[in-house]
Design a protein around this motif. Structure first.
Motif, PDB file in Angstrom:
ATOM      1  N   GLY A  33       0.816  -1.201   0.000  1.00  0.00           N
ATOM      2  CA  GLY A  33       0.000   0.000   0.000  1.00  0.00           C
ATOM      3  C   GLY A  33       0.854   1.257   0.000  1.00  0.00           C
ATOM      4  N   THR A  34       1.896   1.260   0.826  1.00  0.00           N
ATOM      5  CA  THR A  34       2.775   2.435   0.910  1.00  0.00           C
ATOM      6  C   THR A  34       3.467   2.710  -0.420  1.00  0.00           C
ATOM      7  OG1 THR A  34       3.156   1.885   3.222  1.00  0.00           O
ATOM      8  CG2 THR A  34       4.679   3.459   2.214  1.00  0.00           C
ATOM      9  N   ILE A  35       3.940   1.644  -1.078  1.00  0.00           N
ATOM     10  CA  ILE A  35       4.608   1.840  -2.369  1.00  0.00           C
ATOM     11  C   ILE A  35       3.624   2.461  -3.374  1.00  0.00           C
ATOM     12  CG2 ILE A  35       5.661   0.640  -4.345  1.00  0.00           C
ATOM     13  CD1 ILE A  35       6.850  -1.356  -2.301  1.00  0.00           C
ATOM     14  N   CYS A  36       2.395   1.953  -3.392  1.00  0.00           N
ATOM     15  CA  CYS A  36       1.397   2.476  -4.327  1.00  0.00           C
ATOM     16  C   CYS A  36       1.019   3.917  -3.969  1.00  0.00           C
ATOM     17  CB  CYS A  36       0.149   1.592  -4.335  1.00  0.00           C
ATOM     18  SG  CYS A  36       0.479  -0.035  -5.034  1.00  0.00           S
ATOM     19  N   TYR A  42      10.309  -8.839   5.012  1.00  0.00           N
ATOM     20  CA  TYR A  42       9.097  -8.613   5.791  1.00  0.00           C
ATOM     21  C   TYR A  42       7.881  -8.479   4.886  1.00  0.00           C
ATOM     22  CZ  TYR A  42      12.522  -7.860   9.351  1.00  0.00           C
ATOM     23  OH  TYR A  42      13.559  -8.059  10.197  1.00  0.00           O
ATOM     24  N   ALA A  43       8.072  -7.783   3.750  1.00  0.00           N
ATOM     25  CA  ALA A  43       6.920  -7.401   2.949  1.00  0.00           C
ATOM     26  C   ALA A  43       6.414  -8.532   2.054  1.00  0.00           C
ATOM     27  CB  ALA A  43       7.275  -6.196   2.094  1.00  0.00           C
ATOM     28  N   GLY A  44       7.245  -9.492   1.695  1.00  0.00           N
ATOM     29  CA  GLY A  44       6.798 -10.569   0.816  1.00  0.00           C
ATOM     30  C   GLY A  44       6.226 -10.007  -0.469  1.00  0.00           C
ATOM     31  N   ALA A  45       4.961 -10.390  -0.770  1.00  0.00           N
ATOM     32  CA  ALA A  45       4.335  -9.937  -2.008  1.00  0.00           C
ATOM     33  C   ALA A  45       4.177  -8.422  -2.050  1.00  0.00           C
ATOM     34  CB  ALA A  45       2.972 -10.604  -2.178  1.00  0.00           C
ATOM     35  N   GLY A  46       4.167  -7.770  -0.868  1.00  0.00           N
ATOM     36  CA  GLY A  46       4.061  -6.320  -0.827  1.00  0.00           C
ATOM     37  C   GLY A  46       5.200  -5.637  -1.562  1.00  0.00           C
ATOM     38  N   SER A  47       6.327  -6.322  -1.666  1.00  0.00           N
ATOM     39  CA  SER A  47       7.443  -5.748  -2.410  1.00  0.00           C
ATOM     40  C   SER A  47       7.689  -6.477  -3.723  1.00  0.00           C
ATOM     41  CB  SER A  47       8.711  -5.774  -1.545  1.00  0.00           C
ATOM     42  OG  SER A  47       9.050  -7.106  -1.245  1.00  0.00           O
ATOM     43  N   ILE A  48       6.897  -7.513  -4.021  1.00  0.00           N
ATOM     44  CA  ILE A  48       7.063  -8.245  -5.286  1.00  0.00           C
ATOM     45  C   ILE A  48       6.080  -7.734  -6.332  1.00  0.00           C
ATOM     46  CG2 ILE A  48       6.787 -10.512  -6.391  1.00  0.00           C
ATOM     47  CD1 ILE A  48       7.743 -11.743  -3.721  1.00  0.00           C
ATOM     48  N   VAL A  49       4.813  -7.566  -5.923  1.00  0.00           N
ATOM     49  CA  VAL A  49       3.736  -7.232  -6.860  1.00  0.00           C
ATOM     50  C   VAL A  49       3.871  -5.831  -7.481  1.00  0.00           C
ATOM     51  CG1 VAL A  49       1.233  -6.863  -6.992  1.00  0.00           C
ATOM     52  CG2 VAL A  49       2.126  -8.918  -5.901  1.00  0.00           C
ATOM     53  N   PRO A  50       4.247  -4.791  -6.711  1.00  0.00           N
ATOM     54  CA  PRO A  50       4.397  -3.466  -7.352  1.00  0.00           C
ATOM     55  C   PRO A  50       5.524  -3.475  -8.386  1.00  0.00           C
ATOM     56  CG  PRO A  50       4.282  -3.243  -4.966  1.00  0.00           C
ATOM     57  CD  PRO A  50       4.447  -4.702  -5.263  1.00  0.00           C
ATOM     58  N   VAL A  51       5.506  -2.494  -9.255  1.00  0.00           N
ATOM     59  CA  VAL A  51       6.471  -2.458 -10.349  1.00  0.00           C
ATOM     60  C   VAL A  51       7.908  -2.307  -9.831  1.00  0.00           C
ATOM     61  CG1 VAL A  51       6.413   0.023 -10.807  1.00  0.00           C
ATOM     62  CG2 VAL A  51       6.672  -1.580 -12.712  1.00  0.00           C
ATOM     63  N   THR A  52       8.054  -1.825  -8.581  1.00  0.00           N
ATOM     64  CA  THR A  52       9.384  -1.777  -7.967  1.00  0.00           C
ATOM     65  C   THR A  52       9.933  -3.204  -7.789  1.00  0.00           C
ATOM     66  OG1 THR A  52       8.221  -1.648  -5.865  1.00  0.00           O
ATOM     67  CG2 THR A  52       9.132   0.403  -6.707  1.00  0.00           C
ATOM     68  N   GLY A  53       9.029  -4.151  -7.527  1.00  0.00           N
ATOM     69  CA  GLY A  53       9.433  -5.553  -7.395  1.00  0.00           C
ATOM     70  C   GLY A  53       9.850  -6.133  -8.735  1.00  0.00           C
ATOM     71  N   PHE A  54       9.163  -5.665  -9.787  1.00  0.00           N
ATOM     72  CA  PHE A  54       9.540  -6.059 -11.148  1.00  0.00           C
ATOM     73  C   PHE A  54      10.962  -5.567 -11.419  1.00  0.00           C
ATOM     74  CE2 PHE A  54       9.186  -4.987 -15.824  1.00  0.00           C
ATOM     75  CZ  PHE A  54       9.192  -6.303 -16.274  1.00  0.00           C
ATOM     76  N   ALA A  55      11.254  -4.324 -11.032  1.00  0.00           N
ATOM     77  CA  ALA A  55      12.607  -3.776 -11.203  1.00  0.00           C
ATOM     78  C   ALA A  55      13.615  -4.587 -10.395  1.00  0.00           C
ATOM     79  CB  ALA A  55      12.633  -2.303 -10.780  1.00  0.00           C
ATOM     80  N   ASN A  56      13.229  -4.966  -9.172  1.00  0.00           N
ATOM     81  CA  ASN A  56      14.102  -5.779  -8.326  1.00  0.00           C
ATOM     82  C   ASN A  56      14.421  -7.123  -8.980  1.00  0.00           C
ATOM     83  OD1 ASN A  56      13.655  -8.125  -5.902  1.00  0.00           O
ATOM     84  ND2 ASN A  56      15.314  -6.657  -5.602  1.00  0.00           N
ATOM     85  N   SER A  57      13.383  -7.710  -9.616  1.00  0.00           N
ATOM     86  CA  SER A  57      13.585  -9.016 -10.255  1.00  0.00           C
ATOM     87  C   SER A  57      14.465  -8.884 -11.499  1.00  0.00           C
ATOM     88  CB  SER A  57      12.238  -9.639 -10.615  1.00  0.00           C
ATOM     89  OG  SER A  57      11.724  -9.035 -11.791  1.00  0.00           O
TER      90      SER A  57
END
Lengths: 335, 120, 155
Positions: C43-46, C93-108
């Motif tokens: 939520g915070t990322i969004c 800690y965040a799990g999907a909270g940091s995977i699903v947003p586009v920042t997680g896409f960048a991380n991957s």
């Protein structure tokens, strides 16, 4: 000819080989664990100025092996074999360490059971009269293992609660025909068991049946009880695998008492966020070369059973959905 | 404007919880890569059916920042491509609409990878 | 499943029983706590993304352009946080909270490329950028083409 093989899977030596020296090198995280003071050498970080993690792992192994040679005071031309193994593809850490040491080299792969496997094979070479001294060493490295077997280390996400943390470290021993030090009177080589665990994040559960099988065969072959040992230490089952081993041994009519523990539980503190415990070739190697050897020499332990545990899968077999075969090799060490 | 931030928080949070449940309730072999693929495909299908747009209207960034928003952009682009350019738009529409995101990912990804070293 | 006929002694547990036992003794993911953190961080990322959209809109960009620019900026942010080694700590800690947003896409995208730099710029960084991004683009673009095709035939 007088056969040294006893029972189904055990070899009992005529002249038990001696562990003349042991040496361990670890990374900073292992040094912060409960056994931190028992290691011979600690690296300031996981790469120690090398150009890649793989080269760093090879350097760890090389330092541990050189340390064991120096401590034993055996000249290089009297070391007849170097037995080594690790977790990387084509065991490159061992190959590259062998390139530096220049000894006749036998590469071994037993996954995380390789230290026990090496000590067993080395002991047979010595008692068989094929070698005067044998150098045995293994290594593992958290960052090389993570990127080969799992995910990149910088990828965000959660490790499962049953996952284990690969130990960054290397351990080595020099085995000889005679001299002062703990002896290896018998070894039991294990068979491969697969009870259908497919989760590479739960290797303890994959290996536990093989460990229990080896312990059962070892005890029957030598007509012994678990209580005949001061310490029965499996290699790197972690908390899930160690609990499963206890349960399976209980159901098989040979319950294990307080003498049983697991190197993966000893090497880290719960606070270090490693989930189920340590793993990797280096796990049982540094716990044995450090803490267990010191306790044997101090007379605190009289007879120890070290059971190296290996998960014999590959990233490819896991992606293809194959279950994980496990193996356990047992080595008896007496003060 | 501020209400939009709150609803972005709520909608984005809910989508992430869906992703978390997808991981925790499935087999361990369902990795983050599978989650991302599921979200992009799901977003594209919902977008095509016209069900994702209301979520974007309510949640703003809460619906566009999650990877389902990327799928939505692709599907929306394909539909617009067909309306504007006919047959060839089937192939050009999606990628054109997502071009900025793809280019940003490639460029920034490459620059950062070359600049930094992994900590381990 | 390959269970052998083992010479005794061997463990007195059948593979079926063992699997049940293993399931029982393996800790389960803490779903409620994981979901809570996924919600908060995701939520915070969004919300941050929305703040950026608002700023771009205030600077005079149209709604669509502001949204696109914000997405690109979030990708940069995710890539940078991965580069300095912070994103994986959030992800714990965040799990999907940091995977699903586009920042997680960048991380991957960045995390495998970063680690394979030592294998060279073409087959290391260049190839590994797409370990996860590749499948995402394959499935995303293919779906969009299918959508376009259906829409084309429909009209």
């Amino acid at each position: 000819m007088n056969l040294k093989r006893v029972g189904n899977q055990t070899v009992v030596f005529a002249n038990p080989p001696v562990i003349l020296s042991s040496y361990s090198v670890v990374g900073p995280m292992e040094a912060q664990g409960p056994l931190g003071k028992t290691f011979d050498k600690v690296w300031p970080d996981n790469i120690n100025g090398e150009k890649s993690w793989e080269i760093a792992e090879s350097k760890l192994l090389q330092e541990a092996m050189q340390g064991a040679i120096d401590q034993a005071g055996v000249p290089n031309d009297q070391i007849d074999f170097m037995l080594a193994g690790d977790l990387l593809n084509q065991i490159i850490s061992s190959n590259f360490a062998a390139r530096k040491l220049g000894l006749p080299f036998i590469g071994l792969y037993g996954a995380c059971s390789t230290m026990a496997l090496g000590m067993a094979v080395g002991s047979m070479l010595i008692d068989g009269g094929f070698a005067r001294h044998v150098l045995v060493g293994v290594s593992s490295h958290h960052d090389t293992a993570e990127r080969q077997y799992r995910l990149p280390t910088e990828q965000g996400g959660q490790r499962s609660l049953s996952a284990q943390w690969t130990v960054t470290g290397a351990g080595a021993v020099i085995l000889g025909q005679s001299g002062a030090g703990p002896r290896i009177p018998a070894v039991t080589l294990g068979r491969v068991l697969d009870y259908g665990e497919t989760d590479a994040g739960n290797m303890g559960a994959a290996m536990a049946p093989a460990i229990a099988d080896t312990i059962l065969n070892h005890l029957q072959d030598l007509q012994r009880q678990p209580t005949d040992y001061n310490l029965i230490a499996s290699g790197d089952l972690g908390s899930v695998g160690a609990n499963l081993t206890r349960e399976v041994m209980q159901r098989s009519g040979t319950p294990l008492g307080p003498e049983y523990t697991d190197c993966g539980l000893l090497v880290y503190d719960q606070k270090q966020d490693v989930h189920a415990g340590g793993s990797g070739c280096g796990c049982s190697a540094v716990v044995f070369a450090g803490s267990i050897m010191q306790r044997l020499k101090a007379g605190e332990l009289k007879r120890v059973l070290l059971i190296g545990s290996g998960a014999l899968h590959s990233p490819t077999s896991s992606l293809q959905g194959e279950s994980i075969p496990g193996i356990g090799h047992a080595v008896v060490i007496e003060a | 404007m501020f209400e939009m931030v709150v609803s972005a928080f709520l909608v984005g949070g809910v989508l992430c919880v869906l992703g978390q449940l997808l991981m925790d309730l499935t087999k361990p072999s369902f990795t983050p890569a599978h989650v991302l693929v599921t979200f992009v495909t799901g977003g594209a299908i919902l977008g095509a059916l016209g069900w994702y747009k209301p979520l974007v209207d309510i949640g703003g960034a809460g619906a566009t920042i999650p990877l389902s928003g990327f799928g939505y952009t692709l599907a929306k682009g394909a539909i617009e491509g067909v309306s504007q350019r006919g047959f060839i738009g089937i192939f050009s529409g999606g990628v054109e609409a997502a071009a900025v995101g793809i280019a940003a990912a490639v460029l920034f990804g490459y620059l950062v990878s070359v600049t930094f070293n992994p900590k381990g | 499943m390959p269970n052998q006929n083992l010479r005794p002694p061997t463990i007195a547990v059948t593979p079926k029983d063992y699997q049940d036992l293993a399931k029982k003794l393996t800790p389960k993911p803490t779903i409620v706590r994981n979901s809570f953190w996924a919600f908060m961080v995701g939520g915070t990322i969004c919300a941050l993304g929305q703040v950026i959209i608002n700023l771009f809109a205030a600077a005079g960009l149209g709604r669509q352009e502001a949204s696109t620019a914000a997405t690109a900026l979030m990708i940069l942010l995710g890539a940078l946080l991965t580069g300095i080694g912070v994103y994986d700590e959030i992800g714990k800690y965040a799990g999907a909270g940091s995977i699903v947003p586009v920042t997680g896409f960048a991380n991957s995208i960045v995390s495998p490329a970063l680690e394979f730099k030592r294998e060279g710029y073409v087959l290391g960084v260049g190839a590994r950028l797409f370990t996860v991004a590749g499948p995402v683009l394959v499935f995303g673009i293919t779906t969009s083409i299918v959508v376009g095709m259906v829409y084309y035939l429909w009209h």
